[in-house]
Design a protein around this motif. Structure first.
Motif, mmCIF file in Angstrom:
data_model
loop_
_atom_site.group_PDB
_atom_site.id
_atom_site.type_symbol
_atom_site.label_atom_id
_atom_site.label_comp_id
_atom_site.label_asym_id
_atom_site.label_seq_id
_atom_site.Cartn_x
_atom_site.Cartn_y
_atom_site.Cartn_z
ATOM 1 N N LYS A 2 0.848 -1.187 0.000
ATOM 2 C CA LYS A 2 0.000 0.000 0.000
ATOM 3 C C LYS A 2 0.878 1.229 0.000
ATOM 4 O O LYS A 2 1.901 1.267 0.646
ATOM 5 C CB LYS A 2 -0.909 0.033 1.224
ATOM 6 N N GLY A 3 0.443 2.209 -0.747
ATOM 7 C CA GLY A 3 1.136 3.480 -0.725
ATOM 8 C C GLY A 3 0.667 4.293 0.457
ATOM 9 O O GLY A 3 -0.287 3.927 1.132
ATOM 10 N N GLY A 6 -3.300 5.194 0.836
ATOM 11 C CA GLY A 6 -4.109 4.737 -0.279
ATOM 12 C C GLY A 6 -4.293 3.243 -0.286
ATOM 13 O O GLY A 6 -3.752 2.521 0.540
ATOM 14 N N LYS A 10 -4.609 0.685 -6.003
ATOM 15 C CA LYS A 10 -4.344 1.995 -6.615
ATOM 16 C C LYS A 10 -2.840 2.267 -6.658
ATOM 17 O O LYS A 10 -2.320 2.771 -7.646
ATOM 18 C CB LYS A 10 -5.066 3.095 -5.851
ATOM 19 N N TYR A 11 -2.151 1.918 -5.607
ATOM 20 C CA TYR A 11 -0.701 2.089 -5.557
ATOM 21 C C TYR A 11 -0.028 1.288 -6.675
ATOM 22 O O TYR A 11 0.839 1.799 -7.387
ATOM 23 C CB TYR A 11 -0.175 1.653 -4.187
ATOM 24 N N ASN A 14 -0.695 2.921 -10.002
ATOM 25 C CA ASN A 14 0.084 4.150 -10.162
ATOM 26 C C ASN A 14 1.561 3.873 -10.413
ATOM 27 O O ASN A 14 2.225 4.619 -11.134
ATOM 28 C CB ASN A 14 -0.076 5.058 -8.934
ATOM 29 N N GLN A 15 2.104 2.843 -9.814
ATOM 30 C CA GLN A 15 3.521 2.510 -9.947
ATOM 31 C C GLN A 15 3.824 1.694 -11.205
ATOM 32 O O GLN A 15 4.975 1.621 -11.636
ATOM 33 C CB GLN A 15 3.985 1.716 -8.722
#
Length: 145
Positions: A2-3, A6, A10-11, A14-15
């Motif tokens: 997890k970012g 968030g 989603k993390y 995004n990465q």
């Protein structure tokens, strides 16, 4: 993973472009291991999640993932815990949340051993494999042993 502040999926989304770019770089091409991406489908379909990953590359102006690239994408439906339970021999569906109770380290080791058996050449998924795990076996076979 997890970012900060968030959700894990989603993390990962995004990465994904930056990690694919690193994998595609000269250093990435010489890497001993592929890029392995695991992202839960949650309540979406595995295809919807795969499309989100593809769209993240497109939004970054990058080419789609090629079959020959050392990039493995694994999308458990609903969660990775679903796959763990199935690999331990439990009948599962892809709607129920199997996160609790959390699998023990010993259960994770046992499930990994079963997965290793299911991904051997000429082997296949066992009778408790949910559709998303069965569909992922070709991706798992890309991982060097």
């Amino acid at each position: 993973a997890k970012g900060p502040g968030g959700s894990g999926e989603k993390y990962v989304r995004n990465q994904y472009p930056a990690q694919v770019q690193a994998c595609r770089s000269a250093l990435g091409r010489r890497a001993a291991a592929p890029l392995i991406v695991m992202i839960d489908a949650d309540t979406r379909t595995t295809q919807q999640r795969a499309t989100q990953l593809s769209e993240s590359l497109n939004a970054a102006g990058m080419e789609p993932r090629g079959d020959e690239e050392p990039i493995v994408v694994l999308i458990p439906k609903r969660h990775v815990e679903t796959w763990i339970r199935a690999l331990l021999g439990s009948e599962v569906d892809e709607v129920t949340n199997y996160k609790a109770p959390a699998p023990t380290p010993n259960e994770i080791r046992k499930s990994a051993a079963t997965l290793h058996q299911w991904t051997r050449p000429d082997a296949g998924a066992g009778p408790t494999s949910p559709p998303s795990l069965t569909a992922s076996l070709p991706e798992w076979r890309k991982v060097p042993s």
